[in-house]
Design a protein around this motif. Sequence first.
Motif, PDB file in Angstrom:
ATOM      1  N   UNK A 126       0.894  -1.244   0.080  1.00 19.09           N
ATOM      2  CA  UNK A 126       0.003   0.088   0.156  1.00 19.09           C
ATOM      3  C   UNK A 126       0.710   1.161  -0.045  1.00 19.09           C
ATOM      4  N   UNK A 127       1.845   1.236   0.813  1.00 14.55           N
ATOM      5  CA  UNK A 127       2.728   2.328   0.499  1.00 14.55           C
ATOM      6  C   UNK A 127       3.533   2.598  -0.533  1.00 14.55           C
ATOM      7  N   UNK A 128       3.902   1.466  -1.328  1.00 11.61           N
ATOM      8  CA  UNK A 128       4.521   1.678  -2.635  1.00 11.61           C
ATOM      9  C   UNK A 128       3.411   2.155  -3.643  1.00 11.61           C
ATOM     10  N   UNK A 129       2.095   1.854  -3.418  1.00 14.76           N
ATOM     11  CA  UNK A 129       1.377   2.240  -4.561  1.00 14.76           C
ATOM     12  C   UNK A 129       0.801   3.803  -4.135  1.00 14.76           C
ATOM     13  N   UNK A 163       8.422  27.518 -18.875  1.00 15.08           N
ATOM     14  CA  UNK A 163       7.338  26.962 -17.784  1.00 15.08           C
ATOM     15  C   UNK A 163       7.347  25.620 -17.703  1.00 15.08           C
ATOM     16  N   UNK A 164       7.276  24.958 -18.908  1.00 12.30           N
ATOM     17  CA  UNK A 164       7.344  23.474 -18.876  1.00 12.30           C
ATOM     18  C   UNK A 164       8.620  22.817 -18.368  1.00 12.30           C
ATOM     19  N   UNK A 165       9.751  23.425 -18.593  1.00 13.75           N
ATOM     20  CA  UNK A 165      10.933  22.806 -17.915  1.00 13.75           C
ATOM     21  C   UNK A 165      10.945  22.989 -16.445  1.00 13.75           C
ATOM     22  N   UNK A 166      10.386  24.121 -15.899  1.00 15.16           N
ATOM     23  CA  UNK A 166      10.243  24.517 -14.575  1.00 15.16           C
ATOM     24  C   UNK A 166       9.361  23.615 -13.936  1.00 15.16           C
ATOM     25  N   UNK A 167       8.186  23.184 -14.339  1.00 15.74           N
ATOM     26  CA  UNK A 167       7.493  22.102 -13.742  1.00 15.74           C
ATOM     27  C   UNK A 167       7.908  20.649 -13.786  1.00 15.74           C
ATOM     28  N   UNK A 168       8.534  20.588 -14.941  1.00 19.78           N
ATOM     29  CA  UNK A 168       9.137  19.025 -15.162  1.00 19.78           C
ATOM     30  C   UNK A 168      10.330  18.803 -14.005  1.00 19.78           C
ATOM     31  N   UNK A 169      11.000  19.779 -13.775  1.00 20.18           N
ATOM     32  CA  UNK A 169      12.101  19.896 -12.831  1.00 20.18           C
ATOM     33  C   UNK A 169      11.607  19.529 -11.359  1.00 20.18           C
ATOM     34  N   UNK A 170      10.390  20.192 -11.170  1.00 17.96           N
ATOM     35  CA  UNK A 170       9.720  20.285 -10.062  1.00 17.96           C
ATOM     36  C   UNK A 170       9.175  18.664  -9.795  1.00 17.96           C
ATOM     37  N   UNK A 171       8.637  18.342 -10.911  1.00 22.63           N
ATOM     38  CA  UNK A 171       7.994  16.978 -10.762  1.00 22.63           C
ATOM     39  C   UNK A 171       8.961  15.880 -10.707  1.00 22.63           C
ATOM     40  N   UNK A 172      10.145  15.798 -11.483  1.00 24.66           N
ATOM     41  CA  UNK A 172      11.311  14.911 -10.973  1.00 24.66           C
ATOM     42  C   UNK A 172      11.638  14.902  -9.566  1.00 24.66           C
ATOM     43  N   UNK A 173      11.809  16.223  -8.877  1.00 23.07           N
ATOM     44  CA  UNK A 173      12.128  16.330  -7.486  1.00 23.07           C
ATOM     45  C   UNK A 173      11.225  15.661  -6.575  1.00 23.07           C
ATOM     46  N   UNK A 174      10.047  15.931  -6.948  1.00 22.61           N
ATOM     47  CA  UNK A 174       8.879  15.536  -6.060  1.00 22.61           C
ATOM     48  C   UNK A 174       9.092  13.780  -6.159  1.00 22.61           C
ATOM     49  N   UNK A 175       8.765  13.184  -7.614  1.00 24.67           N
ATOM     50  CA  UNK A 175       8.823  11.624  -7.625  1.00 24.67           C
ATOM     51  C   UNK A 175       9.995  11.193  -6.881  1.00 24.67           C
ATOM     52  N   UNK A 176      11.220  11.553  -7.010  1.00 22.13           N
ATOM     53  CA  UNK A 176      12.484  10.942  -6.417  1.00 22.13           C
ATOM     54  C   UNK A 176      12.294  10.980  -4.667  1.00 22.13           C
ATOM     55  N   UNK A 177      11.739  12.058  -4.568  1.00 20.97           N
ATOM     56  CA  UNK A 177      11.463  12.524  -2.989  1.00 20.97           C
ATOM     57  C   UNK A 177      10.583  11.500  -2.066  1.00 20.97           C
ATOM     58  N   UNK A 178       9.454  11.222  -3.092  1.00 24.20           N
ATOM     59  CA  UNK A 178       8.565  10.416  -2.642  1.00 24.20           C
ATOM     60  C   UNK A 178       9.029   9.130  -2.582  1.00 24.20           C
ATOM     61  N   UNK A 179       9.703   8.610  -3.549  1.00 24.95           N
ATOM     62  CA  UNK A 179      10.143   7.515  -3.679  1.00 24.95           C
ATOM     63  C   UNK A 179      11.081   7.066  -2.429  1.00 24.95           C
ATOM     64  N   UNK A 196      10.824   8.706   0.440  1.00 20.41           N
ATOM     65  CA  UNK A 196      10.119   8.588   1.715  1.00 20.41           C
ATOM     66  C   UNK A 196       9.619   7.128   1.894  1.00 20.41           C
ATOM     67  N   UNK A 197       9.125   6.606   0.558  1.00 22.95           N
ATOM     68  CA  UNK A 197       8.524   5.196   0.432  1.00 22.95           C
ATOM     69  C   UNK A 197       9.612   4.188   1.360  1.00 22.95           C
ATOM     70  N   UNK A 198      10.922   4.487   0.842  1.00 24.46           N
ATOM     71  CA  UNK A 198      11.898   3.485   1.348  1.00 24.46           C
ATOM     72  C   UNK A 198      11.990   3.533   2.799  1.00 24.46           C
TER      73      UNK A 198
END
Lengths: 309, 500
Positions: free
Chosen positions: A230-233, A272-288, A290-292
Motif C-alpha cells: 500500500x505504501x508503494x502504491x 514554464x514546462x521545464x520548470x514544472x518538469x524539474x519540480x515533478x522530477x524532484x517530487x517523484x524522487x523524494x516520494x520514492x 520517503x517510501x523507502x
Amino acid sequence: MRRFFLRRIGQVIGTVFGVVTLIFFLQRLTGDPTYLLVPETATQADIDAMRAALGFDRPLFVQYLAFLKQIASFDLGRSVIQNIPVWDIIASRLPYTLQLAGGALLVACGLGIPVGVVLALYRDHPASRLLASIVLAAQSMPTFWSGIILIMIFAVTLGWLPPSSTGGIEHLIMPSLALGLLSMATFARITRTSLLDELSKDYVRTARSRGVPMTLLLRRHLARNASIPVITVAALEISNLLAGAVIVETVFAWPGLGQVTVQSILARDFLVVQGIVILGAFVTVALNLAADLLYSAVDPRIRLDGTRR
Amino acid sequence: MLRRGRGWAAALLGLSLTMAPGALMAKDKLTVDLVNEPSSLDPQVQWNPDSYYVYRNIFDNLVTRDDKGEIIPQIATAWKQTSETEVEFTIREDVTFHDGQKLKADDVVFSVQRITDPKFASPQLGQFNKIVKAEATSPTTVKLTTDGPYPALLSQLVKLSIVPKHVVEAVGKDAFNLKPVGSGPYKFDSWQRGVQVTLSAYDRYWGPKGPFATAVFRAVPDAATRVANLQAGTSDLAVTLDSDLAAQLKSSPKAKVLSVLTERVAYLRLNPAKPPFDNIKVRQAVAYAIDKGAMVDGILGGYDQPVPEMLTPAHEGWVADIAAPSYDLTKAQALVKEAGEGGKAEIELATSPVFDQRIVQAIQQMLTEAGLNVKINMSDMASYLKRAQGGIDATPALSFGRWSCSCQDADGVLFPLLHKSSSWSVYRNPKADELLEKARQSLDEKVRLEAYRGVHEIVAQDVPLVPLYQSAAIYGAAKGLQWQPSPSESMFLNRMAWKD
C-alpha cells in the motif's frame, strides 16, 4: 545510512539532469512559440525580429548551455507568454495542486483502504461482490465525464456545491471526489490482495485458533504487515496527483499545475514546462525516498540498502 | 447603548438593502468566464483574445468601433489627412488616467513609439510599423507619419491602447504588466494567478461609465463547465461556445444565447504548386464540391454565414455581388474526370485541433464524393502555423483555417494570403499582386473597392482559396444581461446593461 543518502542525492541530480535535457530538446523538435505570439498579418520580417528578440534564433546547443547555466544558479527563467518569472507561476499554482492532491488522497485512502479491508474479510459475501463492482465502476468512469455529471447533479440541479473555480472547502469537494475515486479503486484492490495474502499465513490461523478477536489481530498485526504494497502504491499515486490532474483541473477550472503544464506545452512556453518538469522530477524522487524510509520503519527487517535482514 | 442601537439600525438597513427586489438593484458584480486567464495586461506585449477581453476595459484606444462596426472617436476626437502620408489627430482634453493624471498628447506619442520600437519586440509590431513617426504638434494634437499612403491606418489604430508615459517610465515594463494603469472605464484591481482578474469601475471616466461596480474575469477552460456555471447562476457571461452547447442553454431558465457574425472567415487554402492543384480544373472542382450551406446549417447550427469571397460584410473591401462557384457536385465530378490520372493524387488536408474538426471531416467527405483523394493531417497549432508560413514547398496541398486580421480591412486578409511577398502566400499571379498593391496604396475608397473586386474575381476563377463562411461568435449570458456582441469580438463592459 550515510552512503544510502549520498547515493540517493546522486540519483536525484542524475534523474533531474536527464529529465531536463530530454524535455529541453524534445520541446524544441517542432519549433518555437513565435508563430503563436504574432497576429496572422505579421510578415516574415516581423516573425524573424520577434524570434531574435526572444533568443530562439541562437543555435540549439547555445540555448541549452545558457539554460544549464541558468538552472545552476536556481533561476528557472521567465515565461515568454506571461512575462513573469516561471517560479512565480509555479508558486501561484502549487498550493492549488497540493490542496487537490490532498483532497483526492483523502478520498482515495479514506474510502479505498477500508473498502479493501471489507473486500478481504468478507470475500465470499454477496454484499462484498456488490461493493467490488461499485469500485470497478468508479475506476472505469473517465473523469471528464464523471466531473461533468457531478457538476450537473450537485451544482446545477441541486445547487449544493459551486460548479467550478476556487474558494472555500466546498469548491474542493467535487474535484477531490472526481480525482480520488480513480485512485480509490487502486487502493482498495491492493489492500484486498495484500490482506488476503497475510490472512492465509500460519500466524493468523494460530492466533485465530487461540481465540484472538479479528479486530485485535487486524490492528496489531495485519495492518502493519499488509501495508508495504500500500505504501508503494501511495508513493506512486501521490507523485501522479502532484504531477497534476489535467482533466479534472480543466473540467473544474481548478488552477493547478496540470492545467498550466498543458497550456504551456500548447503555447510553447518552454521555460514554464521545464520548470514544472524539474519540480515533478524532484517530487517523484523524494516520494520514492520517503517510501523507502517508511518500509524500514514498518518492517524492521528491511534495511535501507534494499536487502532483508 | 447608543452605539449598539446604531449598529442594529445599520444591520437592518443592510439587510433591507440585500433583500430589496432585484429590479430596483443595480447588478454589483459581473462575472465573466473566459477560456484562459489573460497572458498579460500590458496592452502592447501580447496578442490573444483572453487578454484583449480584459485590457480593452482598462485602456482607451486612439479610435474605436461602435456596435455596428463604424470607426468612431475615443481618445482622438477628430482626425484629418494633412498629406498622403500624414494624419493629424485632435486629442480629447478631459481624460484622466486611473492615477488621476491627465492624458496628454505626449502619452499618445509615447504609446505609438513604444509599440513601434523593434527593441520593445511587441507581437503587434507588424500592425503598426507602417508608422514611421509620431509627434505632438501641440498639447492636444498628434501627427502620425506613415512610410507611404496607408488606407488601413485607422483600422489598425482601433487596436492602439494609450498607456501613461509617466507610469511606464517610472515603474518599467515588468511592473506595469503586473499592475496596469490606463484611462478606460474600469481600473485594475487584483489578479489571482490562474483564477481571476478583478476590475472596478473608474468613477472619473470621461465617457459612459461601467454599469457594474466590479467585474471579474475568470479562467474556465472547459466549455461545458462555462455552460454549467451559467445554468447554476454563478457566472453572467461566457465566451466561445459551440452550437451544441448553445442549444443546451436555450432551455435554461437562468441563461440565454447571444451571437454575432464576426470578422473571421473560414477558408480552404490550395497550394497551386503541388499536385493535383497544379491543374486549375482540380482547384475548380474543390470550389464546386463544397456545400457551404449544408456545412453552416447542418453542422454549425445556422449561426455562421456562407460567403462568396474571402471577406465578410464587416470588412472594408467587401463587394456584395461576387459570382463565385456554388455547390454543384456533378460539375465537380466532371472536372475531376477531365483532370485525368493527375486528379487522383493524394491531397493532404492540414488542420489543427483549434479548428472545428466536424467541418474538416465534412470537407474531406465532400471532396471524396467529387472523386478526390483527401487525407486529413492534424498537427498542433504551432506546427500548423510554421508549415502554413513556410513557403511553397512546406505549405500543404490543402489547409483549413479561419482568418482574422482584427482590422476589418481587406488589406489585412487578402494581401497576406495572396501577395507574392507574404510568407503565407503560395499563389503567384502578377495581376493579383498589382491589384493588391494598388488597393494598399490608394486613399480613394472607390479605387480600393474596384481593385478588391478584381482580386475577388481572380479568387473565384483561379481558386487559390475557397472562402467558406463568416464565423459566428456564440456567447452564453445570464438572462438579465443586456449586451450586443460586436464583429470585432470586443467585450466593452460600459456598453452593457442589466435588467432583472
